[in-house]
Design an enzyme around this catalytic site. Structure first.
Site, PDB file in Angstrom:
ATOM      1  N   GLU A 177     -38.084  71.447 -70.156  1.00 38.09           N
ATOM      2  CA  GLU A 177     -36.740  71.043 -69.771  1.00 38.09           C
ATOM      3  C   GLU A 177     -36.828  69.680 -69.099  1.00 38.09           C
ATOM      4  O   GLU A 177     -37.838  69.349 -68.469  1.00 38.09           O
ATOM      5  CB  GLU A 177     -36.113  72.031 -68.785  1.00 38.09           C
ATOM      6  CG  GLU A 177     -35.845  73.400 -69.355  1.00 38.09           C
ATOM      7  CD  GLU A 177     -35.216  74.319 -68.329  1.00 38.09           C
ATOM      8  OE1 GLU A 177     -33.984  74.466 -68.337  1.00 38.09           O
ATOM      9  OE2 GLU A 177     -35.969  74.882 -67.510  1.00 38.09           O
ATOM     10  N   GLU A 233     -37.211  85.009 -69.407  1.00 33.38           N
ATOM     11  CA  GLU A 233     -36.910  83.736 -70.070  1.00 33.38           C
ATOM     12  C   GLU A 233     -38.146  82.853 -69.963  1.00 33.38           C
ATOM     13  O   GLU A 233     -38.770  82.775 -68.894  1.00 33.38           O
ATOM     14  CB  GLU A 233     -35.717  83.057 -69.405  1.00 33.38           C
ATOM     15  CG  GLU A 233     -35.381  81.682 -69.987  1.00 33.38           C
ATOM     16  CD  GLU A 233     -34.170  81.050 -69.301  1.00 33.38           C
ATOM     17  OE1 GLU A 233     -33.263  81.804 -68.889  1.00 33.38           O
ATOM     18  OE2 GLU A 233     -34.138  79.816 -69.168  1.00 33.38           O
TER      19      GLU A 233
END
Length: 204
Positions: free
Chosen positions: A87, A82
């Protein structure tokens, strides 16, 4: 997630993609877009210009990538890899992070490769979040400045599953283990994440 919570609108005099999170009945519904099955790529540079929503406990906006055409029954997360380009969680306003997850390095065992940066205006201004990906290294940038460099250690798939195509995702999540780590404040809803552009560059 719901496609009805993805729209095009105006911000700062330009057309932008808007992802909205709001309460509908007894549910919190939010927007997400991805290019799975439409645009996937292996190696290159990807970047997006994003204005994160205002601070709210429970908020979790992200710009990230997952492997395309992956069979999760035979190649589960985190083994599949990933790539988290950006974020932020509302409990820590204006602090953005970039991370890598794979079998050897992931947050489930506390070994994920992460770098954080408080840029002060992530929630009030557009900033460019980018990733440069080759067969030797993945580098993450905020406004063109290097934030994190993750090299290929040459030890195989456990440390480097990033040798097949991935697809980008933009989403405005709510709650969860990280987004909701300090609880959630539903009184702050609705909230919007605005995206000026997303671009992919590859060598011919």
């Amino acid at each position: 997630y719901d496609e009805a919570h993805v729209s095009v609108g105006k911000d700062d005099g330009k057309s932008v993609l808007i992802l909205t999170a709001e309460r509908k009945g007894n549910k919190i519904i939010s927007g997400r877009v991805n290019s799975k099955g439409k645009k996937i790529f292996k190696y290159g540079r990807i970047e997006a210009s994003i204005k994160i929503p205002k601070t709210a406990n429970g908020l979790w906006p992200a710009f990230w990538m997952m492997p395309a055409n992956n069979n999760f029954s035979t190649n589960p997360w985190p083994d599949c890899g990933e790539i988290d380009i950006m974020e932020e969680v509302g409990a820590v306003p204006n602090e953005v992070s970039s991370s890598i997850h794979c079998k050897a390095y992931n947050h489930m065992i506390g070994t994920q490769k992460t770098q954080k940066l408080n840029i002060g205006t992530a929630e009030s201004e557009y900033h460019t979040y980018g990733c440069e990906w080759t067969d030797q290294v993945i580098r993450f940038y905020v406004d063109g400045k290097l934030l994190l460099s993750f090299p290929n250690e040459g030890k195989g798939k456990d440390t480097w599953p990033f040798y097949y195509a991935f697809y980008p995702i933009l989403n405005l999540a709510w709650g969860g283990s990280w987004g909701g780590m300090n609880g959630v404040d539903e009184s702050a809803l609705p909230l919007t994440m605005k995206v000026d552009y997303i671009r992919v560059f590859q060598k011919k």
